[in-house]
Write a protein that holds these residues in place. Sequence first.
Motif, PDB file in Angstrom:
ATOM      1  N   PRO A 189       0.812  -1.219   0.000  1.00  0.00           N
ATOM      2  CA  PRO A 189       0.000   0.000   0.000  1.00  0.00           C
ATOM      3  C   PRO A 189       0.848   1.271   0.000  1.00  0.00           C
ATOM      4  O   PRO A 189       0.312   2.372  -0.098  1.00  0.00           O
ATOM      5  N   GLU A 190       2.158   1.135   0.159  1.00  0.00           N
ATOM      6  CA  GLU A 190       3.077   2.268   0.105  1.00  0.00           C
ATOM      7  C   GLU A 190       4.458   1.731  -0.242  1.00  0.00           C
ATOM      8  O   GLU A 190       4.739   0.537  -0.082  1.00  0.00           O
ATOM      9  N   THR A 191       5.339   2.597  -0.713  1.00  0.00           N
ATOM     10  CA  THR A 191       6.688   2.165  -1.094  1.00  0.00           C
ATOM     11  C   THR A 191       7.697   2.333   0.036  1.00  0.00           C
ATOM     12  O   THR A 191       8.807   1.820  -0.047  1.00  0.00           O
ATOM     13  N   ALA A 192       7.308   3.043   1.089  1.00  0.00           N
ATOM     14  CA  ALA A 192       8.266   3.373   2.146  1.00  0.00           C
ATOM     15  C   ALA A 192       8.866   2.146   2.820  1.00  0.00           C
ATOM     16  O   ALA A 192      10.062   2.119   3.131  1.00  0.00           O
ATOM     17  N   GLN A 193       8.039   1.109   3.051  1.00  0.00           N
ATOM     18  CA  GLN A 193       8.550  -0.038   3.797  1.00  0.00           C
ATOM     19  C   GLN A 193       9.654  -0.782   3.050  1.00  0.00           C
ATOM     20  O   GLN A 193      10.539  -1.382   3.662  1.00  0.00           O
ATOM     21  N   GLY A 194       9.632  -0.736   1.726  1.00  0.00           N
ATOM     22  CA  GLY A 194      10.729  -1.329   0.947  1.00  0.00           C
ATOM     23  C   GLY A 194      12.050  -0.640   1.209  1.00  0.00           C
ATOM     24  O   GLY A 194      13.123  -1.257   1.111  1.00  0.00           O
ATOM     25  N   ILE A 195      11.980   0.641   1.549  1.00  0.00           N
ATOM     26  CA  ILE A 195      13.192   1.391   1.912  1.00  0.00           C
ATOM     27  C   ILE A 195      13.648   1.006   3.316  1.00  0.00           C
ATOM     28  O   ILE A 195      14.830   0.744   3.548  1.00  0.00           O
ATOM     29  N   PHE A 196      12.710   0.934   4.247  1.00  0.00           N
ATOM     30  CA  PHE A 196      13.074   0.655   5.640  1.00  0.00           C
ATOM     31  C   PHE A 196      13.702  -0.730   5.808  1.00  0.00           C
ATOM     32  O   PHE A 196      14.680  -0.881   6.533  1.00  0.00           O
ATOM     33  N   VAL A 197      13.143  -1.722   5.138  1.00  0.00           N
ATOM     34  CA  VAL A 197      13.703  -3.072   5.310  1.00  0.00           C
ATOM     35  C   VAL A 197      15.056  -3.209   4.626  1.00  0.00           C
ATOM     36  O   VAL A 197      15.808  -4.152   4.906  1.00  0.00           O
ATOM     37  N   ASN A 198      15.382  -2.273   3.724  1.00  0.00           N
ATOM     38  CA  ASN A 198      16.694  -2.295   3.064  1.00  0.00           C
ATOM     39  C   ASN A 198      17.657  -1.266   3.653  1.00  0.00           C
ATOM     40  O   ASN A 198      18.734  -1.035   3.093  1.00  0.00           O
ATOM     41  N   PHE A 199      17.281  -0.689   4.782  1.00  0.00           N
ATOM     42  CA  PHE A 199      18.115   0.354   5.390  1.00  0.00           C
ATOM     43  C   PHE A 199      19.542  -0.123   5.611  1.00  0.00           C
ATOM     44  O   PHE A 199      20.511   0.533   5.204  1.00  0.00           O
ATOM     45  N   LEU A 200      19.703  -1.284   6.249  1.00  0.00           N
ATOM     46  CA  LEU A 200      21.054  -1.778   6.545  1.00  0.00           C
ATOM     47  C   LEU A 200      21.805  -2.168   5.281  1.00  0.00           C
ATOM     48  O   LEU A 200      23.016  -1.915   5.160  1.00  0.00           O
ATOM     49  N   ASN A 201      21.108  -2.791   4.329  1.00  0.00           N
ATOM     50  CA  ASN A 201      21.765  -3.182   3.075  1.00  0.00           C
ATOM     51  C   ASN A 201      22.370  -1.979   2.369  1.00  0.00           C
ATOM     52  O   ASN A 201      23.525  -1.998   1.916  1.00  0.00           O
ATOM     53  N   VAL A 202      21.584  -0.901   2.256  1.00  0.00           N
ATOM     54  CA  VAL A 202      22.053   0.291   1.561  1.00  0.00           C
ATOM     55  C   VAL A 202      23.139   0.994   2.366  1.00  0.00           C
ATOM     56  O   VAL A 202      24.168   1.421   1.820  1.00  0.00           O
ATOM     57  N   GLN A 203      22.934   1.100   3.666  1.00  0.00           N
ATOM     58  CA  GLN A 203      23.890   1.821   4.507  1.00  0.00           C
ATOM     59  C   GLN A 203      25.273   1.165   4.460  1.00  0.00           C
ATOM     60  O   GLN A 203      26.292   1.844   4.307  1.00  0.00           O
ATOM     61  N   LYS A 204      25.288  -0.156   4.543  1.00  0.00           N
ATOM     62  CA  LYS A 204      26.568  -0.864   4.582  1.00  0.00           C
ATOM     63  C   LYS A 204      27.233  -0.935   3.214  1.00  0.00           C
ATOM     64  O   LYS A 204      28.433  -0.667   3.072  1.00  0.00           O
ATOM     65  N   THR A 205      26.462  -1.311   2.187  1.00  0.00           N
ATOM     66  CA  THR A 205      27.074  -1.461   0.858  1.00  0.00           C
ATOM     67  C   THR A 205      27.443  -0.108   0.254  1.00  0.00           C
ATOM     68  O   THR A 205      28.399  -0.010  -0.526  1.00  0.00           O
ATOM     69  N   GLY A 206      26.686   0.933   0.602  1.00  0.00           N
ATOM     70  CA  GLY A 206      26.981   2.265   0.072  1.00  0.00           C
ATOM     71  C   GLY A 206      27.881   3.089   0.967  1.00  0.00           C
ATOM     72  O   GLY A 206      28.211   4.222   0.634  1.00  0.00           O
ATOM     73  N   ARG A 207      28.260   2.508   2.135  1.00  0.00           N
ATOM     74  CA  ARG A 207      29.097   3.206   3.123  1.00  0.00           C
ATOM     75  C   ARG A 207      28.510   4.587   3.425  1.00  0.00           C
ATOM     76  O   ARG A 207      29.215   5.590   3.462  1.00  0.00           O
ATOM     77  N   MET A 208      27.196   4.600   3.645  1.00  0.00           N
ATOM     78  CA  MET A 208      26.484   5.856   3.865  1.00  0.00           C
ATOM     79  C   MET A 208      26.645   6.319   5.315  1.00  0.00           C
ATOM     80  O   MET A 208      26.643   5.520   6.242  1.00  0.00           O
ATOM     81  N   LYS A 209      26.784   7.632   5.468  1.00  0.00           N
ATOM     82  CA  LYS A 209      26.910   8.235   6.791  1.00  0.00           C
ATOM     83  C   LYS A 209      25.703   9.131   7.062  1.00  0.00           C
ATOM     84  O   LYS A 209      25.265   9.876   6.192  1.00  0.00           O
ATOM     85  N   ILE A 210      25.199   9.038   8.289  1.00  0.00           N
ATOM     86  CA  ILE A 210      24.095   9.908   8.705  1.00  0.00           C
ATOM     87  C   ILE A 210      24.540  11.366   8.649  1.00  0.00           C
ATOM     88  O   ILE A 210      25.637  11.689   9.113  1.00  0.00           O
ATOM     89  N   PRO A 211      23.749  12.285   8.075  1.00  0.00           N
ATOM     90  CA  PRO A 211      22.431  12.063   7.484  1.00  0.00           C
ATOM     91  C   PRO A 211      22.544  11.584   6.035  1.00  0.00           C
ATOM     92  O   PRO A 211      23.393  12.054   5.285  1.00  0.00           O
ATOM     93  N   PHE A 212      21.668  10.668   5.659  1.00  0.00           N
ATOM     94  CA  PHE A 212      21.612  10.239   4.269  1.00  0.00           C
ATOM     95  C   PHE A 212      20.184   9.814   3.933  1.00  0.00           C
ATOM     96  O   PHE A 212      19.362   9.561   4.820  1.00  0.00           O
ATOM     97  N   GLY A 213      19.920   9.737   2.622  1.00  0.00           N
ATOM     98  CA  GLY A 213      18.567   9.413   2.189  1.00  0.00           C
ATOM     99  C   GLY A 213      18.535   8.269   1.204  1.00  0.00           C
ATOM    100  O   GLY A 213      19.512   7.996   0.502  1.00  0.00           O
ATOM    101  N   ILE A 214      17.405   7.596   1.162  1.00  0.00           N
ATOM    102  CA  ILE A 214      17.142   6.553   0.170  1.00  0.00           C
ATOM    103  C   ILE A 214      15.873   6.950  -0.573  1.00  0.00           C
ATOM    104  O   ILE A 214      14.831   7.187   0.047  1.00  0.00           O
TER     105      ILE A 214
END
Length: 489
Positions: A189-214
């Motif tokens: 019913p929304e696309t947001a949850q696909g981002i939340f469940v991939n938070f760690l995958n993106v953060q680690k593989t992209g070496r992202m530092k807070i603040p960052f966006g998906i």
Amino acid sequence: MSKQTDDFFKNIVSHAKEYGFVFQSSEIYDGLSAVYDYGQLGSELKNNLKTYWWKSMVQLNENIVGIDAAIFMHPTTWKASGHVDGFNDPMIDNKDSKKRYRADQLIEDKIDRYEKDGKSDKAAQLQQDLDNALNADDLARLKTIIEDHNIVCPISGTKNWTDVRQFNLMFDTQMGAMADGAEKVYLRPETAQGIFVNFLNVQKTGRMKIPFGIAQIGKAFRNEVIARQFIMRMREFEQMELQFFVRPGTEMEWYNKWKETRLKWHLALGSNPEKYRYHDHAKLAHYANAAVDIEYDFPFGFKEVEGIHSRTDFDLKQHQEYSKKKMQYFDPEINQNYIPYVVETSIGLDRLFLTVFANSLVHEDLSTEEKQDSRVVLKFHPAIAPVKAAVLPLTKKDGLPEKAREIMAKLKLDYNIQYDEKDAIGKRYRRQDAIGTPYCITVDHQSLEDNMVTIRHRDSMEQERVAIDQLSSIIGERVSWTNLLTQLI
């Protein structure tokens, strides 16, 4: 809605169909309620709007990346997010017409009518009553409001209403080859949850530092009961969402920043600033500590186009609890682990499409003392126009079509170009005006001698003579994404 604004809205719907922008889905079978197809020009405009959003989010911001998550997700996702238990709308049926409505929308329509009739005090009081009822989840009060204000069914014209009750909006289906062993899953019913469940995958593989966006663009599905206001409210729609992860305690600073940034993004398209306003939520969602809508003044009143929400750490915390996986981030600047807070910007692509269409559709009176004349023109920003230029040979003979085709063969490598040789040149100009083409290139007999053509400008209708070998650079400069994106920096 006044007759004038009602007529304008009908013109939008009819123009969108007549020129290949939007069709009723399955129209040959009498259509499917609240579902629409985008035609040959509508799909081009829609893709250009997606490109504008993606470039402004991902290309311009080095700390924002994009993903494309699947529509199907593990069903526990929706339990964690609260959608299984709480994704409901207050619905009411009319016993005579057998039609179902959202109770709050019936009341909102009444508020709009009060405002248009000059009864602003009555509208304000009704809005306050509605907000209080929604905040208290008081369904009985919603029905009382409907009865007290003599709100009737738009179909039957009667007030023979059922009680108000909650209706879950998620579509469900079965996943699995065997019926007995099939698992119940949901269309998201929304696309947001696909981002939340991939938070760690993106953060680690992209070496992202807070603040960052998906960022993500994708389809979502809601079993909306009411088919109304064209593509404003649909069962299958597209969202463009950013989830911006921040350090707890800084969320309001980022919330206010994104609030300003997003309105600036809309205005860069050339929209009238007076058509937009902020509307703070009276009732906050269970996950939010602040929320505001950017609303546009459609022919049927101000309605939400984009929402900016401070979602706190609710989503990541819920997924941590249900998945038993730590959703924490180690912040080296303060030497702490924490679950990030989230600021969300969520825009409905279909609503944006309607906003742009309504803002661009203009009927111009070109009458002079000598003759009556007018035109209908879509004044899209050149960067998002479905067709960038049309190549028009003045006649269908004397080598002009061949010269025009030669020009088109070069330009179409970089731009979406149309070729048209049917009817008088004036009629062809009008056709291109009606689909929003910024530039018309006319090839005449003189072009065969001097390698020059005439460019006609859509908005001013002025014409200029230019060399053929300069066409690509001239058009490229005027339709470039740079013209839009530089306004955002």
